[in-house]
Every structure is written in structure tokens, then in C-alpha cells.
Design a protein around this motif. Sequence first.
Motif, PDB file in Angstrom:
ATOM      1  N   MET A  69       6.537  27.181   0.679  1.00 53.75           N
ATOM      2  CA  MET A  69       6.187  25.532  -0.272  1.00 53.75           C
ATOM      3  C   MET A  69       5.548  24.781   1.212  1.00 53.75           C
ATOM      4  SD  MET A  69       8.094  23.987  -3.071  1.00 53.75           S
ATOM      5  CE  MET A  69       7.259  23.590  -4.692  1.00 53.75           C
ATOM      6  N   CYS A  70       5.352  23.970   0.918  1.00 55.72           N
ATOM      7  CA  CYS A  70       4.966  22.674   2.287  1.00 55.72           C
ATOM      8  C   CYS A  70       5.091  21.287   1.372  1.00 55.72           C
ATOM      9  CB  CYS A  70       3.706  22.952   2.702  1.00 55.72           C
ATOM     10  SG  CYS A  70       3.251  24.041   4.079  1.00 55.72           S
ATOM     11  N   PHE A  71       5.889  20.666   2.154  1.00 55.20           N
ATOM     12  CA  PHE A  71       6.305  18.998   1.553  1.00 55.20           C
ATOM     13  C   PHE A  71       5.761  17.686   2.506  1.00 55.20           C
ATOM     14  CE2 PHE A  71       9.951  22.646   0.820  1.00 55.20           C
ATOM     15  CZ  PHE A  71      10.419  22.210   0.129  1.00 55.20           C
ATOM     16  N   CYS A  72       5.223  17.459   1.853  1.00 57.20           N
ATOM     17  CA  CYS A  72       4.828  16.234   2.947  1.00 57.20           C
ATOM     18  C   CYS A  72       5.072  14.922   2.104  1.00 57.20           C
ATOM     19  CB  CYS A  72       3.045  16.405   3.151  1.00 57.20           C
ATOM     20  SG  CYS A  72       2.165  16.568   1.740  1.00 57.20           S
ATOM     21  N   ASN A  73       4.965  14.120   3.140  1.00 58.97           N
ATOM     22  CA  ASN A  73       5.483  12.647   2.582  1.00 58.97           C
ATOM     23  C   ASN A  73       4.116  11.871   2.657  1.00 58.97           C
ATOM     24  OD1 ASN A  73       6.227   9.913   1.879  1.00 58.97           O
ATOM     25  ND2 ASN A  73       8.132   9.625   3.283  1.00 58.97           N
ATOM     26  N   GLY A  74       3.662  11.191   2.386  1.00 62.17           N
ATOM     27  CA  GLY A  74       2.523   9.909   2.145  1.00 62.17           C
ATOM     28  C   GLY A  74       1.365   9.935   1.056  1.00 62.17           C
ATOM     29  N   ASP A  75       0.550   8.907   1.586  1.00 63.25           N
ATOM     30  CA  ASP A  75      -0.549   8.759  -0.144  1.00 63.25           C
ATOM     31  C   ASP A  75      -1.409  10.813   0.507  1.00 63.25           C
ATOM     32  OD1 ASP A  75      -2.146   7.850  -2.048  1.00 63.25           O
ATOM     33  OD2 ASP A  75      -3.529   7.074  -0.340  1.00 63.25           O
ATOM     34  N   LEU A  76      -2.056  11.516  -0.622  1.00 66.15           N
ATOM     35  CA  LEU A  76      -2.217  11.957  -0.935  1.00 66.15           C
ATOM     36  C   LEU A  76      -2.145  13.748   0.669  1.00 66.15           C
ATOM     37  CD1 LEU A  76      -6.040  10.503  -1.667  1.00 66.15           C
ATOM     38  CD2 LEU A  76      -4.234  11.749  -3.191  1.00 66.15           C
ATOM     39  N   CYS A  77      -1.223  13.612   0.963  1.00 68.30           N
ATOM     40  CA  CYS A  77      -0.931  14.037   1.988  1.00 68.30           C
ATOM     41  C   CYS A  77      -0.958  15.938   2.105  1.00 68.30           C
ATOM     42  CB  CYS A  77       1.118  14.046   2.462  1.00 68.30           C
ATOM     43  SG  CYS A  77       2.088  14.413   1.500  1.00 68.30           S
ATOM     44  N   ASN A  78      -1.203  16.098   0.557  1.00 65.39           N
ATOM     45  CA  ASN A  78      -0.941  17.214   0.276  1.00 65.39           C
ATOM     46  C   ASN A  78      -2.660  18.276  -0.153  1.00 65.39           C
ATOM     47  OD1 ASN A  78      -1.821  16.466  -2.624  1.00 65.39           O
ATOM     48  ND2 ASN A  78      -0.382  17.944  -3.471  1.00 65.39           N
ATOM     49  N   SER A  79      -3.477  17.314   0.256  1.00 64.06           N
ATOM     50  CA  SER A  79      -5.058  17.843   0.790  1.00 64.06           C
ATOM     51  C   SER A  79      -5.002  18.123   1.948  1.00 64.06           C
ATOM     52  CB  SER A  79      -5.934  16.229   0.340  1.00 64.06           C
ATOM     53  OG  SER A  79      -5.553  15.464   0.933  1.00 64.06           O
ATOM     54  N   TYR A  86       1.233  -1.707   0.207  1.00 62.64           N
ATOM     55  CA  TYR A  86       0.305  -0.209  -0.039  1.00 62.64           C
ATOM     56  C   TYR A  86       1.063   1.215  -0.005  1.00 62.64           C
ATOM     57  CZ  TYR A  86      -3.906   3.647   1.487  1.00 62.64           C
ATOM     58  OH  TYR A  86      -5.022   4.283   1.985  1.00 62.64           O
ATOM     59  N   CYS A  87       1.943   0.756   0.719  1.00 57.13           N
ATOM     60  CA  CYS A  87       2.895   2.578   0.814  1.00 57.13           C
ATOM     61  C   CYS A  87       3.778   3.351  -0.696  1.00 57.13           C
ATOM     62  CB  CYS A  87       3.883   2.222   2.210  1.00 57.13           C
ATOM     63  SG  CYS A  87       3.070   2.081   3.258  1.00 57.13           S
ATOM     64  N   LEU A  88       3.795   1.568  -1.202  1.00 58.41           N
ATOM     65  CA  LEU A  88       4.107   2.220  -2.026  1.00 58.41           C
ATOM     66  C   LEU A  88       3.129   2.613  -3.359  1.00 58.41           C
ATOM     67  CD1 LEU A  88       5.912  -1.350  -3.088  1.00 58.41           C
ATOM     68  CD2 LEU A  88       7.114   0.624  -1.970  1.00 58.41           C
ATOM     69  N   ASN A  89       2.394   2.576  -3.400  1.00 61.35           N
ATOM     70  CA  ASN A  89       1.344   3.203  -3.947  1.00 61.35           C
ATOM     71  C   ASN A  89       0.576   4.566  -3.647  1.00 61.35           C
ATOM     72  OD1 ASN A  89       1.295   0.939  -6.063  1.00 61.35           O
ATOM     73  ND2 ASN A  89      -0.398   0.120  -4.395  1.00 61.35           N
ATOM     74  N   LYS A  90       1.773   5.466  -3.627  1.00 60.18           N
ATOM     75  CA  LYS A  90       1.290   7.325  -2.827  1.00 60.18           C
ATOM     76  C   LYS A  90       1.073   7.317  -4.051  1.00 60.18           C
ATOM     77  CE  LYS A  90       4.789   6.489   0.966  1.00 60.18           C
ATOM     78  NZ  LYS A  90       5.961   7.336   1.741  1.00 60.18           N
TER      79      LYS A  90
END
Length: 146
Positions: free
Chosen positions: A113-123, A20-24
Amino acid sequence: MNYMLIVSVFFALFLWKEAYCLNKRCIKCRSRGELGSCGDPFPFNVTEPEAEFGIHVMACPSGWCAKMLEGVSGALRSDDYGAATERMCLQRPPSDYEERCAYTMWNHKKVYMCFCNGDLCNSASKVNVLSYINLVTIFYTLYNCL
């Protein structure tokens, strides 16, 4: 008790989480001022963003998403002329691999700018379905084995 069943369920959950983590994914959109739908607050459900024109969900191989505010003053006022919000996938993670928000240079312009790591984290909000599924599976397995 069937300990092999419990061990195999935990092993399967671990592998599922890794896959699941591979499909970000990241939200991709851009809008100026109050006219667009990409700004804050981000009013859309991240599970169905395609319902709104101009909002796309895209696969992000790096796993790092960003939200960029361009053309805003130091106070981040929303009424600045030409202010734009853009959400995107980063091709490469930040050099220090830290999630953060800061002023930076982007295409020869100073932007926030904001950086984030994760699935759909920039919502605006995250949906973490995996943890609920893990919890239900563990309780179901323990209930049936005991």
C-alpha cells in the motif's frame, strides 16, 4: 507604486491556497489484473477521470489517499493470479503522517500500500494548477504596478 494592492493580492493568494487545500480529492477505483482500468500505468487524465467507466473522483476529508496492490508476490509481479489494484481515500491518516509505500495488513491480508497526502495524489500524475495561477498573478500585478 500602490503597495496596498500588492499586499492585498499576496494576502488573497494565501487565502485562496488555504481554501484550495481544504478541497482534497482522491481517485476511487478497483480492478483485477489487466482487465480493469485502475491499474498501473494509470492511463487517464486526472482532471477528467469520470470519462472512464469505474473511475471516480471523490472528496477526501482526511486529505490522505492510498493505492493498494492486493494478491501480488514479493516481487510485485503483475501476472499473479487474483492481483487487484485499488485506489481510495483513507478515513484517517497514517499514525506517523508519513507518505510512503510498504507492506501492511488490510482486512486480515498482507497488501502493498502507498499513502500520499494531496489532491488526486493517488493517480499517476499530479496537476498543480494553483502554482501556475500564482505565478501569472504575481507577474501581472508587478507589471501593472511598476
